[in-house]
Design a protein around this motif. Sequence first.
Motif, PDB file in Angstrom:
ATOM      1  N   ALA A  42       0.861  -1.126   0.101  1.00 28.07           N
ATOM      2  CA  ALA A  42      -0.047   0.111  -0.193  1.00 28.07           C
ATOM      3  C   ALA A  42       0.993   1.310  -0.004  1.00 28.07           C
ATOM      4  O   ALA A  42       1.922   1.254   0.712  1.00 28.07           O
ATOM      5  N   ALA A  43       0.395   2.404  -0.846  1.00 26.32           N
ATOM      6  CA  ALA A  43       1.468   3.378  -0.851  1.00 26.32           C
ATOM      7  C   ALA A  43       0.313   4.703  -0.966  1.00 26.32           C
ATOM      8  O   ALA A  43      -0.908   4.498  -1.357  1.00 26.32           O
ATOM      9  N   HIS A  44       1.173   6.038  -0.670  1.00 27.97           N
ATOM     10  CA  HIS A  44       0.277   7.222  -0.976  1.00 27.97           C
ATOM     11  C   HIS A  44       1.266   8.194  -1.264  1.00 27.97           C
ATOM     12  O   HIS A  44       2.326   8.313  -0.479  1.00 27.97           O
ATOM     13  N   VAL A  45       0.764   9.302  -2.023  1.00 24.26           N
ATOM     14  CA  VAL A  45       1.622  10.244  -2.088  1.00 24.26           C
ATOM     15  C   VAL A  45       0.958  11.584  -1.589  1.00 24.26           C
ATOM     16  O   VAL A  45      -0.086  11.778  -1.718  1.00 24.26           O
ATOM     17  N   PHE A  46       1.754  12.360  -1.088  1.00 28.08           N
ATOM     18  CA  PHE A  46       1.304  13.645  -0.469  1.00 28.08           C
ATOM     19  C   PHE A  46       2.412  14.670  -0.280  1.00 28.08           C
ATOM     20  O   PHE A  46       3.561  14.467  -0.110  1.00 28.08           O
ATOM     21  N   ILE A  47       1.943  15.864   0.098  1.00 29.02           N
ATOM     22  CA  ILE A  47       2.872  17.077   0.719  1.00 29.02           C
ATOM     23  C   ILE A  47       2.832  16.993   2.096  1.00 29.02           C
ATOM     24  O   ILE A  47       1.833  16.923   2.733  1.00 29.02           O
ATOM     25  N   SER A  48       3.971  16.827   2.753  1.00 26.87           N
ATOM     26  CA  SER A  48       3.981  17.075   4.142  1.00 26.87           C
ATOM     27  C   SER A  48       4.447  18.434   4.576  1.00 26.87           C
ATOM     28  O   SER A  48       5.351  19.245   4.150  1.00 26.87           O
ATOM     29  N   LEU A  49       3.415  19.004   5.611  1.00 28.61           N
ATOM     30  CA  LEU A  49       3.825  20.424   6.197  1.00 28.61           C
ATOM     31  C   LEU A  49       4.121  19.970   7.773  1.00 28.61           C
ATOM     32  O   LEU A  49       3.142  19.351   8.477  1.00 28.61           O
ATOM     33  N   GLU A  78       2.426  16.551  11.750  1.00 23.78           N
ATOM     34  CA  GLU A  78       2.475  16.934  10.580  1.00 23.78           C
ATOM     35  C   GLU A  78       1.009  17.178  10.032  1.00 23.78           C
ATOM     36  O   GLU A  78       0.184  16.302  10.440  1.00 23.78           O
ATOM     37  N   LEU A  79       0.868  17.924   8.861  1.00 23.45           N
ATOM     38  CA  LEU A  79      -0.153  18.243   8.180  1.00 23.45           C
ATOM     39  C   LEU A  79       0.097  17.243   6.823  1.00 23.45           C
ATOM     40  O   LEU A  79       1.294  17.624   6.111  1.00 23.45           O
ATOM     41  N   HIS A  80      -0.777  16.186   6.486  1.00 23.00           N
ATOM     42  CA  HIS A  80      -0.604  15.630   5.075  1.00 23.00           C
ATOM     43  C   HIS A  80      -1.666  15.994   4.144  1.00 23.00           C
ATOM     44  O   HIS A  80      -2.867  15.890   4.265  1.00 23.00           O
ATOM     45  N   VAL A  81      -1.179  16.479   2.814  1.00 24.01           N
ATOM     46  CA  VAL A  81      -2.194  17.094   1.873  1.00 24.01           C
ATOM     47  C   VAL A  81      -2.093  16.020   0.673  1.00 24.01           C
ATOM     48  O   VAL A  81      -1.228  15.996   0.058  1.00 24.01           O
ATOM     49  N   PRO A 122     -10.747  17.365  -7.278  1.00 24.22           N
ATOM     50  CA  PRO A 122     -10.212  17.325  -6.019  1.00 24.22           C
ATOM     51  C   PRO A 122     -10.665  18.473  -4.876  1.00 24.22           C
ATOM     52  O   PRO A 122     -10.589  19.723  -5.411  1.00 24.22           O
ATOM     53  N   ARG A 123     -10.907  18.146  -3.608  1.00 23.45           N
ATOM     54  CA  ARG A 123     -10.764  18.860  -2.754  1.00 23.45           C
ATOM     55  C   ARG A 123      -9.486  18.567  -2.047  1.00 23.45           C
ATOM     56  O   ARG A 123      -9.583  17.747  -0.945  1.00 23.45           O
ATOM     57  N   PHE A 124      -8.420  19.489  -2.002  1.00 25.29           N
ATOM     58  CA  PHE A 124      -7.175  19.050  -1.375  1.00 25.29           C
ATOM     59  C   PHE A 124      -7.364  19.394   0.132  1.00 25.29           C
ATOM     60  O   PHE A 124      -7.976  20.295   0.312  1.00 25.29           O
ATOM     61  N   HIS A 125      -6.922  18.785   0.870  1.00 22.48           N
ATOM     62  CA  HIS A 125      -7.124  18.938   2.253  1.00 22.48           C
ATOM     63  C   HIS A 125      -6.128  18.006   3.326  1.00 22.48           C
ATOM     64  O   HIS A 125      -5.412  17.330   2.719  1.00 22.48           O
TER      65      HIS A 125
END
Length: 271
Positions: A65-72, A111-114, A198-201
Amino acid sequence: MKRAFSSSSLVEYSSSEDEDDTEKSVKRKKLPTLSASLVVAAPVDNPSLHQGRKRNTPHVDGQWAAHVFISLGLNRKSPLFSLLSEAIKSAKDDVPTLNDFWSKDGDTAPELHVSLSRPIYLRAYQREDLKRAVKSLALTHPRFTISFSTFSELTNDERTRAFLTIEVGAGHHQLSQLSTALAPTLQSFRQKDYYAEPRFHASIAWALLDETSPSESHTQFLTVPGIPSRSIDKLNKKYQSGLSESMNFYDADTLCVKIGKDVFSWHLKGP
């Protein structure tokens, strides 16, 4: 006329037959059973170990399992962390079963993941291909600024969990560019693209949703039909202005991919 055989030829035939039987016996001999310590057990889906959460896709050997995200990164002393903590506490007045993502790891920087993808399911040989694709995105897309504009409720595709989220304001266009650029790689893996609209969140808390089938209900965990709209309205009325203040703008400079339990990250291209 019957053909005669000498006694010597009969002996030779019998000897050859015995050798064949011996050879077959050797071939059929079973290999010794592997030690239990060498056998890797398949993961067991036990919701009681994960606050009632269930595996949405059954485990398949050799699948990751994988997913791609922006990390803040989110400093616990920052105004945004304080605001989000107060908002979650307020939402629990209406949904006491809400779980935040940070309280259990008090020593870990939150962290916040988008997200830029849905959950991805890879074969082992595809892991490096995905890492290379995400690294290439990071090297070719410039860093940008993200802010959050509103509180909302979103659910996962399987409708097993409801999420309290903060939706992206500034930065939506750049996130859409990244997600679109990732799509050909996902398609080559026979995976779904991200959502058409998409509703980026970033998700900040979650609760288990009521099951559609009584036979699948969470017997020891409380579920809810959803996060009430009145609760979302209350949060936006009280906290939305603070959420979108300039002090809560963040540099989006780190692109990540999580594969299994491992997270790989690369910095977006500098200015």
